[in-house]
Structures are given as structure tokens and as C-alpha cells.
Motif scaffolding. Structure first.
Motif, PDB file in Angstrom:
ATOM      1  N   UNK A  32       0.843  -1.272   0.065  1.00 40.76           N
ATOM      2  CA  UNK A  32      -0.023   0.086   0.014  1.00 40.76           C
ATOM      3  C   UNK A  32       1.018   1.264  -0.126  1.00 40.76           C
ATOM      4  N   UNK A  33       2.359   1.104   0.113  1.00 43.86           N
ATOM      5  CA  UNK A  33       3.079   2.289   0.113  1.00 43.86           C
ATOM      6  C   UNK A  33       3.319   2.858  -1.016  1.00 43.86           C
ATOM      7  N   UNK A  34       3.336   3.894  -1.435  1.00 42.97           N
ATOM      8  CA  UNK A  34       3.736   4.455  -2.841  1.00 42.97           C
ATOM      9  C   UNK A  34       5.138   3.978  -3.120  1.00 42.97           C
ATOM     10  N   UNK A  35       5.475   4.003  -4.301  1.00 43.87           N
ATOM     11  CA  UNK A  35       6.445   3.431  -4.981  1.00 43.87           C
ATOM     12  C   UNK A  35       7.797   3.975  -4.448  1.00 43.87           C
ATOM     13  N   UNK A  36       7.885   5.501  -4.237  1.00 40.36           N
ATOM     14  CA  UNK A  36       8.588   6.221  -3.745  1.00 40.36           C
ATOM     15  C   UNK A  36       9.170   5.831  -2.300  1.00 40.36           C
ATOM     16  N   UNK A  37       8.106   5.574  -1.663  1.00 42.30           N
ATOM     17  CA  UNK A  37       8.400   5.184  -0.134  1.00 42.30           C
ATOM     18  C   UNK A  37       9.012   4.050   0.149  1.00 42.30           C
ATOM     19  N   UNK A  38       8.609   2.838  -1.028  1.00 43.29           N
ATOM     20  CA  UNK A  38       9.128   1.617  -1.117  1.00 43.29           C
ATOM     21  C   UNK A  38      10.627   1.229  -1.133  1.00 43.29           C
ATOM     22  N   UNK A  39      11.267   2.142  -1.920  1.00 44.99           N
ATOM     23  CA  UNK A  39      12.545   2.004  -2.443  1.00 44.99           C
ATOM     24  C   UNK A  39      13.528   2.647  -1.356  1.00 44.99           C
ATOM     25  N   UNK A  40      13.719   2.480  -0.298  1.00 50.97           N
ATOM     26  CA  UNK A  40      14.524   3.054   0.809  1.00 50.97           C
ATOM     27  C   UNK A  40      14.693   2.066   1.909  1.00 50.97           C
ATOM     28  N   UNK A  41      15.819   2.541   2.848  1.00 49.57           N
ATOM     29  CA  UNK A  41      16.028   1.830   3.990  1.00 49.57           C
ATOM     30  C   UNK A  41      14.934   2.039   4.936  1.00 49.57           C
ATOM     31  N   UNK A  42      14.477   0.990   5.566  1.00 51.38           N
ATOM     32  CA  UNK A  42      13.504   1.113   6.730  1.00 51.38           C
ATOM     33  C   UNK A  42      14.096   0.802   8.177  1.00 51.38           C
TER      34      UNK A  42
END
Length: 91
Positions: A32-42
Motif C-alpha cells: 500500500x506504500x507509494x513506490x517512492x516510499x518503498x525504495x529506501x531503507x527502513x
């Protein structure tokens, strides 16, 4: 023995049978996260807040899905731990 089983059944909330397994909860949240928010460290704190459980239960799910644990080392402070999604984009 049957009295013990009845007691255990009473202590389990009825709605727990309706809860999704943690892996599915994670996949729904992450999807459900936007693609931009998915491609990063968590950080693990982000996962714990989103899924409402502890990191010790989330870590095996992340490892099974191909996530990697990383550390950002610092000579002055503590290191920072974070999780990186799989690079092949299978999620």
C-alpha cells in the motif's frame, strides 16, 4: 487436562482467528506504500508501528522475503540498524 484446554480457549480472544498472518499483514502494508516510499531503507521501529508487534516476530518474515539487515557505522556514536528491501523488486 480438558479443563486446562477449556481455560486456554477462553483466554484466547475470539477475533484472533480472523487476524491475518504477519507475513500477509506486512505484504499488504508494504504494497500500500507509494513506490517512492518503498525504495529506501527502513528502521525496525517503522515496521513495529505499522504492524503493531515486536521486531523479533517481524525479522523472520523480512528475512524470508529477501530483505537484508544493514548497519551504518559511526566512530562517534552508536551504529544505526536498518532493513533494505530485495533489489529484484519481488514484493
Amino acid at each position: 487436562m480438558s479443563a486446562y484446554i477449556k481455560l486456554m480457549q477462553q483466554t484466547v480472544p475470539e477475533d484472533s482467528a480472523d487476524e491475518l498472518p504477519l507475513r500477509l499483514q506486512f505484504l499488504e502494508w508494504y504494497g500500500a506504500l507509494p513506490e517512492v516510499a518503498r525504495l529506501r531503507p527502513f528502521s525496525m521501529v517503522e515496521f513495529e508501528r505499522a504492524l503493531g508487534t515486536q521486531g523479533k516476530y517481524i525479522s523472520p518474515v523480512l528475512l524470508a522475503l529477501g530483505w537484508q539487515r544493514k548497519r551504518r557505522w559511526s566512530s562517534r556514536r552508536q551504529y544505526h540498524r536498518y532493513w533494505v528491501p530485495p533489489s529484484d523488486g519481488t514484493q
